[in-house]
Scaffold this motif. Structure first.
Motif, PDB file in Angstrom:
ATOM      1  N   PRO A 261       0.806  -1.230   0.000  1.00 38.23           N
ATOM      2  CA  PRO A 261       0.000   0.000   0.000  1.00 38.23           C
ATOM      3  C   PRO A 261       0.839   1.280   0.000  1.00 38.23           C
ATOM      4  CG  PRO A 261       0.090  -0.887   2.210  1.00 38.23           C
ATOM      5  CD  PRO A 261       0.853  -1.856   1.341  1.00 38.23           C
ATOM      6  N   TRP A 262       1.917   1.283  -0.758  1.00 43.10           N
ATOM      7  CA  TRP A 262       2.761   2.475  -0.835  1.00 43.10           C
ATOM      8  C   TRP A 262       1.988   3.612  -1.489  1.00 43.10           C
ATOM      9  CZ3 TRP A 262       4.360   5.609  -4.780  1.00 43.10           C
ATOM     10  CH2 TRP A 262       5.410   6.506  -4.506  1.00 43.10           C
ATOM     11  N   GLU A 263       2.289   4.803  -1.057  1.00 44.14           N
ATOM     12  CA  GLU A 263       1.678   5.988  -1.646  1.00 44.14           C
ATOM     13  C   GLU A 263       2.680   7.132  -1.594  1.00 44.14           C
ATOM     14  OE1 GLU A 263      -1.657   6.688   0.912  1.00 44.14           O
ATOM     15  OE2 GLU A 263      -0.465   7.872   2.320  1.00 44.14           O
ATOM     16  N   PRO A 264       2.642   8.055  -2.545  1.00 47.30           N
ATOM     17  CA  PRO A 264       3.552   9.210  -2.481  1.00 47.30           C
ATOM     18  C   PRO A 264       3.185  10.108  -1.307  1.00 47.30           C
ATOM     19  CG  PRO A 264       1.980   9.446  -4.285  1.00 47.30           C
ATOM     20  CD  PRO A 264       1.793   8.064  -3.746  1.00 47.30           C
ATOM     21  N   ARG A 265       4.199  10.689  -0.677  1.00 47.21           N
ATOM     22  CA  ARG A 265       3.980  11.536   0.496  1.00 47.21           C
ATOM     23  C   ARG A 265       4.855  12.780   0.413  1.00 47.21           C
ATOM     24  NH1 ARG A 265       6.561   8.043   2.628  1.00 47.21           N
ATOM     25  NH2 ARG A 265       5.844   6.234   1.425  1.00 47.21           N
ATOM     26  N   GLU A 266       4.452  13.809   1.125  1.00 47.67           N
ATOM     27  CA  GLU A 266       5.300  14.985   1.277  1.00 47.67           C
ATOM     28  C   GLU A 266       6.332  14.690   2.360  1.00 47.67           C
ATOM     29  OE1 GLU A 266       5.334  17.882  -0.315  1.00 47.67           O
ATOM     30  OE2 GLU A 266       3.669  17.355  -1.648  1.00 47.67           O
ATOM     31  N   TYR A 267       7.594  15.021   2.094  1.00 46.80           N
ATOM     32  CA  TYR A 267       8.644  14.806   3.089  1.00 46.80           C
ATOM     33  C   TYR A 267       8.924  16.086   3.847  1.00 46.80           C
ATOM     34  CZ  TYR A 267       9.479  10.818  -0.002  1.00 46.80           C
ATOM     35  OH  TYR A 267       9.333   9.708  -0.773  1.00 46.80           O
ATOM     36  N   GLY A 268       9.333  15.920   5.089  1.00 46.74           N
ATOM     37  CA  GLY A 268       9.704  17.074   5.909  1.00 46.74           C
ATOM     38  C   GLY A 268      11.213  17.258   5.935  1.00 46.74           C
ATOM     39  N   ASP A 269      11.697  17.830   7.018  1.00 34.93           N
ATOM     40  CA  ASP A 269      13.131  18.070   7.175  1.00 34.93           C
ATOM     41  C   ASP A 269      13.867  16.761   7.468  1.00 34.93           C
ATOM     42  OD1 ASP A 269      12.668  20.782   6.843  1.00 34.93           O
ATOM     43  OD2 ASP A 269      12.428  21.128   9.003  1.00 34.93           O
ATOM     44  N   VAL A 270      15.183  16.799   7.299  1.00 33.51           N
ATOM     45  CA  VAL A 270      16.015  15.653   7.659  1.00 33.51           C
ATOM     46  C   VAL A 270      15.939  15.448   9.175  1.00 33.51           C
ATOM     47  CG1 VAL A 270      18.383  14.785   7.799  1.00 33.51           C
ATOM     48  CG2 VAL A 270      17.580  15.882   5.703  1.00 33.51           C
ATOM     49  N   VAL A 271      15.561  14.251   9.601  1.00 39.50           N
ATOM     50  CA  VAL A 271      15.485  13.979  11.043  1.00 39.50           C
ATOM     51  C   VAL A 271      16.622  13.075  11.509  1.00 39.50           C
ATOM     52  CG1 VAL A 271      13.012  14.348  11.308  1.00 39.50           C
ATOM     53  CG2 VAL A 271      13.839  12.099  10.621  1.00 39.50           C
ATOM     54  N   LEU A 272      17.219  12.337  10.580  1.00 47.67           N
ATOM     55  CA  LEU A 272      18.373  11.495  10.941  1.00 47.67           C
ATOM     56  C   LEU A 272      19.447  11.652   9.877  1.00 47.67           C
ATOM     57  CD1 LEU A 272      19.698   9.239  12.681  1.00 47.67           C
ATOM     58  CD2 LEU A 272      18.639   7.582  11.129  1.00 47.67           C
ATOM     59  N   ASP A 273      20.649  11.999  10.332  1.00 49.58           N
ATOM     60  CA  ASP A 273      21.793  12.147   9.433  1.00 49.58           C
ATOM     61  C   ASP A 273      22.933  11.315  10.003  1.00 49.58           C
ATOM     62  OD1 ASP A 273      23.579  12.930   7.544  1.00 49.58           O
ATOM     63  OD2 ASP A 273      23.588  15.054   8.052  1.00 49.58           O
ATOM     64  N   VAL A 274      23.296  10.266   9.293  1.00 51.73           N
ATOM     65  CA  VAL A 274      24.361   9.357   9.731  1.00 51.73           C
ATOM     66  C   VAL A 274      25.599   9.627   8.888  1.00 51.73           C
ATOM     67  CG1 VAL A 274      25.046   6.931   9.961  1.00 51.73           C
ATOM     68  CG2 VAL A 274      22.694   7.614  10.449  1.00 51.73           C
ATOM     69  N   ARG A 275      26.730   9.871   9.558  1.00 54.29           N
ATOM     70  CA  ARG A 275      27.932  10.271   8.846  1.00 54.29           C
ATOM     71  C   ARG A 275      29.102   9.341   9.175  1.00 54.29           C
ATOM     72  NH1 ARG A 275      27.201  16.551  10.891  1.00 54.29           N
ATOM     73  NH2 ARG A 275      25.205  16.966   9.793  1.00 54.29           N
ATOM     74  N   ASN A 276      29.540   8.594   8.191  1.00 54.35           N
ATOM     75  CA  ASN A 276      30.732   7.731   8.302  1.00 54.35           C
ATOM     76  C   ASN A 276      30.688   6.830   9.550  1.00 54.35           C
ATOM     77  OD1 ASN A 276      31.893   9.044   5.983  1.00 54.35           O
ATOM     78  ND2 ASN A 276      32.427  10.751   7.336  1.00 54.35           N
ATOM     79  N   LEU A 277      29.543   6.241   9.803  1.00 53.70           N
ATOM     80  CA  LEU A 277      29.372   5.458  11.022  1.00 53.70           C
ATOM     81  C   LEU A 277      30.037   4.088  10.893  1.00 53.70           C
ATOM     82  CD1 LEU A 277      27.955   5.706  13.792  1.00 53.70           C
ATOM     83  CD2 LEU A 277      26.019   4.474  12.789  1.00 53.70           C
ATOM     84  N   ALA A 278      30.734   3.671  11.953  1.00 45.70           N
ATOM     85  CA  ALA A 278      31.401   2.376  11.967  1.00 45.70           C
ATOM     86  C   ALA A 278      31.223   1.718  13.330  1.00 45.70           C
ATOM     87  CB  ALA A 278      32.884   2.534  11.656  1.00 45.70           C
ATOM     88  N   SER A 279      31.193   0.394  13.305  1.00 56.15           N
ATOM     89  CA  SER A 279      31.166  -0.411  14.528  1.00 56.15           C
ATOM     90  C   SER A 279      31.843  -1.730  14.195  1.00 56.15           C
ATOM     91  CB  SER A 279      29.728  -0.639  15.015  1.00 56.15           C
ATOM     92  OG  SER A 279      29.716  -1.456  16.182  1.00 56.15           O
ATOM     93  N   ALA A 280      33.042  -1.925  14.717  1.00 52.01           N
ATOM     94  CA  ALA A 280      33.825  -3.120  14.393  1.00 52.01           C
ATOM     95  C   ALA A 280      33.092  -4.379  14.878  1.00 52.01           C
ATOM     96  CB  ALA A 280      35.198  -3.022  15.057  1.00 52.01           C
ATOM     97  N   LEU A 282      31.876  -5.518  11.627  1.00 54.37           N
ATOM     98  CA  LEU A 282      31.118  -5.584  10.374  1.00 54.37           C
ATOM     99  C   LEU A 282      30.807  -4.233   9.756  1.00 54.37           C
ATOM    100  CD1 LEU A 282      28.572  -8.531  10.806  1.00 54.37           C
ATOM    101  CD2 LEU A 282      30.570  -8.415   9.328  1.00 54.37           C
ATOM    102  N   LEU A 283      30.410  -3.266  10.586  1.00 50.84           N
ATOM    103  CA  LEU A 283      30.016  -1.963  10.043  1.00 50.84           C
ATOM    104  C   LEU A 283      31.253  -1.098   9.878  1.00 50.84           C
ATOM    105  CD1 LEU A 283      27.642  -0.144   9.211  1.00 50.84           C
ATOM    106  CD2 LEU A 283      27.535   0.653  11.576  1.00 50.84           C
ATOM    107  N   ARG A 284      31.535  -0.690   8.630  1.00 52.87           N
ATOM    108  CA  ARG A 284      32.804  -0.027   8.354  1.00 52.87           C
ATOM    109  C   ARG A 284      32.677   1.470   8.109  1.00 52.87           C
ATOM    110  NH1 ARG A 284      36.001  -4.368   4.456  1.00 52.87           N
ATOM    111  NH2 ARG A 284      35.699  -6.177   5.802  1.00 52.87           N
ATOM    112  N   ASN A 285      31.715   1.829   7.251  1.00 56.98           N
ATOM    113  CA  ASN A 285      31.624   3.254   6.903  1.00 56.98           C
ATOM    114  C   ASN A 285      30.279   3.486   6.225  1.00 56.98           C
ATOM    115  OD1 ASN A 285      31.953   5.868   6.119  1.00 56.98           O
ATOM    116  ND2 ASN A 285      33.707   5.508   4.772  1.00 56.98           N
ATOM    117  N   ALA A 286      29.323   3.973   6.984  1.00 57.44           N
ATOM    118  CA  ALA A 286      27.971   4.159   6.445  1.00 57.44           C
ATOM    119  C   ALA A 286      27.524   5.596   6.617  1.00 57.44           C
ATOM    120  CB  ALA A 286      26.990   3.219   7.146  1.00 57.44           C
ATOM    121  N   SER A 287      27.043   6.170   5.525  1.00 53.14           N
ATOM    122  CA  SER A 287      26.523   7.541   5.554  1.00 53.14           C
ATOM    123  C   SER A 287      25.199   7.590   4.795  1.00 53.14           C
ATOM    124  CB  SER A 287      27.515   8.516   4.909  1.00 53.14           C
ATOM    125  OG  SER A 287      28.735   8.537   5.606  1.00 53.14           O
TER     126      SER A 287
END
Length: 511
Positions: A261-280, A282-287
């Motif tokens: 049931p996907w439908e187009p929507r209006e988006y608001g402001d950026v609420v989550l910004d992930v920058r170069n996230l890593a966690s040894a 497995l997780l190396r570099n995610a943005s």
């Protein structure tokens, strides 16, 4: 159509007596009629799929066949002879059932598991050589030629333990094999191996009942499909006469014009910004960034770091590098409690192990993330907790006698709704869903999808990890693809397709 395909889709000839006949099976429990006159026939060398929503009666039917339940009415015949009552009678008649939760003992050897309770013996002594020879024969028939019979079962990976369960049925000379969600915990290559084993057993003349929520598996493997709804059979046809839409409609008794049931929507402001996230390790570099009102899917093969990404954002795994910005403010989440405080929630891919307290009530589970808000003077107020749980339960349509019902007694779909109720009870800005429809039936999936759209429409940023490509493509506004711990591409909805996603997920590069 090839000769092989034609043979697969043709119903067995009615001139040959069925291997199994169940006629007019009725089974009731206090206040519930689980089976309402179910009838079916299974022929040798045939794979019959049984599909239906949770609560349709599939498990009750299997337990009645296996002898775990005694029917109130009806008859069961194997090779034209009435089946005696009791579990041992079913086993002796050649019925073997493989449940989703394996019935093997990890601390025993492979051979001991195969012949549990009936190890070959003479004058009170187990004949190990004979047992190992018999075990090798059974293991070879499921492609486990290289597994030593004397090996401790628990030292085998899950996919091989699943095949040992099939070998156990073979070792018991089973002629009827029932497989209940056998692929639920397997990866794609393991599933293909299991398919090959099932096809081999079919060629050898075994009758197989295959129960699965995954319709692609049903169309891939089954010769025919029986649909159950509300304890009754409502359709039985060769696979050549079913379409996916017809099968779904028969299962849920309503016309699903749009499965997603996907439908187009209006988006608001950026609420989550992930920058170069890593966690040894497995997780190396995610943005990436997500806006209010968006549904963002995350694709990738097992081990790509998808779950680790969500857990690191939430605070369940430590971040070794990078930044997390929520609503313009940099946050550091050392624990899930801090994640919740910063407007984040995460629902685990394993609801039974990490997502729920199965022995606790619906009310207790929904309130878990909101205990501080519900407390006054250091005590959680029962009336507030009850109101919160009732509102969440109503909002997500949890089917239960009351919010005091034990969560572990609910179907998988309703358990998932309880998790969503708890997740949204804190009014989060970001909702991270890890495999939100794993192990639930088609009807419950459509409800979960509808709730995802509602959450996005209400202004939440929704992030979904899924191993089901149709689900990702059907529900996401855009798809992020992970490869070896990094996000390697972003694909817009109108450009996303299975081939492109798989190409990036398996190579880390486009075509």
């Amino acid at each position: 159509m090839t000769v092989e395909t034609e043979a697969r889709t043709r119903m067995p000839s009615s001139t040959k007596a069925p291997l199994l006949r169940m006629q007019g099976i009725v089974k009731s429990f206090p206040g519930v009629k689980a089976l309402r006159g179910v009838s079916l026939e299974l022929h040798a060398g045939h794979v019959m799929a049984i599909v239906g929503e949770n609560g349709a009666g599939k498990s009750s039917l299997v337990k009645t066949l296996s002898g775990a339940y005694e029917p109130d009415e009806g008859d069961i015949e194997i090779d034209g002879r009435p089946l005696a009552r009791g579990t041992n009678a079913a086993i002796d008649a050649g019925v073997a059932v493989i449940y989703q939760e394996l019935s093997l003992i990890n601390d025993m050897t492979v051979a001991e598991n195969l012949f549990l309770g009936r190890m070959p013996a003479r004058k009170g002594f187990v004949r190990q050589r004979e047992a190992h020879a018999m075990a090798r024969e059974a293991l070879a028939r499921v492609g486990l030629d290289n597994v030593p019979p004397w090996m401790r079962l628990g030292d085998l990976p899950l996919n091989k333990r699943q095949l040992v369960e099939v070998a156990k049925a073979i070792a018991r000379d089973a002629r009827i094999l029932v497989m209940d969600e056998p692929t639920a915990a397997l990866q794609s290559h393991d599933i293909e191996n299991l398919y090959a084993v099932v096809r081999r057993l079919r060629e050898e003349g075994m009758g197989i009942i295959f129960i699965s929520h995954h319709l692609e598996e049903v169309f891939e493997l089954a010769d025919s499909a029986v649909v159950m709804r509300d304890g009754a059979t409502v359709g039985a046809r060769p696979m050549s006469e079913w379409t996916e839409a017809e099968l779904v409609q028969a299962m849920v008794a309503r016309n699903l014009e749009s499965f997603y049931p996907w439908e187009p929507r209006e988006y608001g402001d950026v609420v989550l910004d992930v920058r170069n996230l890593a966690s040894a390790p497995l997780l190396r570099n995610a943005s990436f960034a997500v806006r209010a009102g968006e549904i963002v899917g995350i694709a990738g093969i097992a081990g790509a770091g998808r779950t680790e990404l969500l857990k690191t954002i939430f605070g369940a795994l430590p971040a070794t590098h990078g930044e997390i910005v929520v609503k313009g403010r940099k946050v550091t989440n050392h624990s899930p409690t801090e994640g919740v405080r910063h407007g984040l929630v995460y629902t685990s891919e394993d609801r039974k192990l990490e997502g729920l307290v199965l022995d606790a009530s619906i009310e207790e589970n929904i309130a878990l993330s909101s205990l501080k808000a519900l407390a006054s003077g250091g005590f959680v107020r029962g009336a507030r907790k009850r109101k919160l749980a009732q509102e969440a339960s109503t909002r997500f349509g949890v089917r239960a006698s009351s919010v005091l019902q034990v969560t572990g007694t609910l179907s998988g779909g309703n358990q998932q709704k309880v998790i969503l109720g708890r997740a949204t009870a804190t009014n989060p800005a970001v909702i991270m869903l890890d495999e939100p429809t794993r192990g639930i039936d088609v009807g419950a999936k459509t409800e979960i999808y509808a709730h995802m759209v509602k959450m996005a429409r209400a202004g939440a940023a929704v992030i979904m990890v899924s191993s089901e490509l149709p689900e990702l493509l059907g529900m996401s506004d855009r798809v992020l693809v992970m490869y070896r711990g990094s996000i390697v591409t972003e694909i817009a909805r109108d450009k996303a397709n299975s081939e492109t996603v798989i190409q990036w997920a398996t190579t880390g590069a486009g075509a």
